[in-house]
Write an enzyme that holds these catalytic residues in place. Sequence first.
Site, PDB file in Angstrom:
ATOM      1  CG  PHE A   1      -6.811  30.597   2.804  1.00 46.58           C
ATOM      2  CD1 PHE A   1      -7.677  29.672   3.360  1.00 46.58           C
ATOM      3  CD2 PHE A   1      -7.101  31.086   1.540  1.00 46.58           C
ATOM      4  CE1 PHE A   1      -8.811  29.247   2.672  1.00 46.58           C
ATOM      5  CE2 PHE A   1      -8.215  30.672   0.841  1.00 46.58           C
ATOM      6  CZ  PHE A   1      -9.078  29.743   1.410  1.00 46.58           C
TER       7      PHE A   1
ATOM      8  CB  THR B   1      -3.437  33.709  -4.711  1.00 44.49           C
ATOM      9  OG1 THR B   1      -4.714  34.251  -4.388  1.00 44.49           O
ATOM     10  CG2 THR B   1      -2.823  34.499  -5.854  1.00 44.49           C
TER      11      THR B   1
ATOM     12  N   PRO C   1       1.091  32.022  -8.642  1.00 45.36           N
ATOM     13  CG  PRO C   1       3.380  31.521  -8.588  1.00 45.36           C
ATOM     14  CD  PRO C   1       2.036  30.963  -8.212  1.00 45.36           C
TER      15      PRO C   1
ATOM     16  CG  HIS D   1      -3.795  29.801 -12.318  1.00 47.19           C
ATOM     17  ND1 HIS D   1      -4.627  29.810 -13.404  1.00 47.19           N
ATOM     18  CD2 HIS D   1      -2.706  29.074 -12.671  1.00 47.19           C
ATOM     19  CE1 HIS D   1      -4.077  29.097 -14.387  1.00 47.19           C
ATOM     20  NE2 HIS D   1      -2.913  28.642 -13.968  1.00 47.19           N
TER      21      HIS D   1
ATOM     22  CD  GLU E   1      -9.125  37.826   0.837  1.00 45.96           C
ATOM     23  OE1 GLU E   1      -9.618  36.875   0.207  1.00 45.96           O
ATOM     24  OE2 GLU E   1      -8.278  37.684   1.726  1.00 45.96           O
TER      25      GLU E   1
END
Length: 396
Positions: A141, A144, A146, A148, A375
């Site tokens: 998934f 994310t 580097p 942000h 998360e």
Amino acid sequence: MSTASRRSQTDPLDLLAIDDLLTSDEKAVRASVRQVCDASVEPYIADWFERGELPVVRELAKELGGVGLLGMHLEGYGCAGMSAVDYGLACLELEATDSGIRSLVSVQGSLAMYAIWRHGSEEQKQEWLPRMAAGEAIGCFGLTEPDHGSDPAGMRTRARRDGDDWILDGRKMWITNGSVADVAVVWAQTDEGIRGFVVPAGTPGFSAPLIKHKLSLRASLTSELVLDSVRLPASAAFPEVRGLRGPLSCLNEARYGIVWGAMGAARSALRAALEYAGQRVQFGKPIAAYQLTQQKLAHMGVELANGTLLALHLGRRKDGPGLRPEQISTGKLNNVTKALEICRTARTILGANGISLEYPVIRHMNNLESVLTYEGTAEMHTLVIGQAMTGHAAFR
């Protein structure tokens, strides 16, 4: 032994007798997961952690899929269609073995599979979900980046149209399962807002270099995703969902599993501390007989009971009226924080032995440092709760 006598005995790992709130079917699910972990993971996990490897990831995925653990809370397409509480109990047992193993299952089922199941086209579902449920295909998934993490709206990964195709360029970071994934769900900025794409791993321009030198989640494969002019057909895009609603719906699924999983790591650490304290003799008696040690154990037991009750409450709500984001944030913030506290306290009871991989405590403690961050960081979940309580969005 009479029923009254059994009730008078306290299980030190279940002070509040939460087991009495579970159905026989739920206990059976828990037992089946425990059996798989005991047979296929527990004997090897400390060595995998020390080496920073998960060498049997494909074999393990097939075994987990074979017993219905991958996407187990989803309906259809080869998924088991079990309850949220069933899934939560599975996450607890998986993370009692290791956070990396629970992460493998969470990313597969609650992120990659859930994204396709919830937002994908029928063609995408038919192509990927049955194989993923069986563990024959592994997913990852990509959200994310580097630069942000907590602010995914600022992502730089871009998808642009080129005729009937899409061209993806960008980087994703800290991606579990990335280096072994057969398919990646990648979120990217477009002229129509943020959209999700199903990216087969063999697509030209796609690569997933392994991230090394980790001191946490070492028995888990973590990668960067590199997308250099990755050309995809129009059918690779999720057909309808736009904006952050898509990826955030998936993250809430994964966060729910963490609420349970963290209590598994905490239980494992408390069990190790209890056993050690009962055997370690100092000044002529076991350290479990001293007041300060009992204070630590009692506090750990109370927090484990509270966190497990919270997880069960959220599970019952998920199976019933549903969960609001701030409720999931409450569970993730509380349970991971308390699990870390339990592991750190357990380490002090074991003394110098607490840093040895002969015991699970330092491994769980190091893993939970990552779980605290991924998360949604503790800070972000605090602000989600704060906004729900005050009506003010302090992070904007």
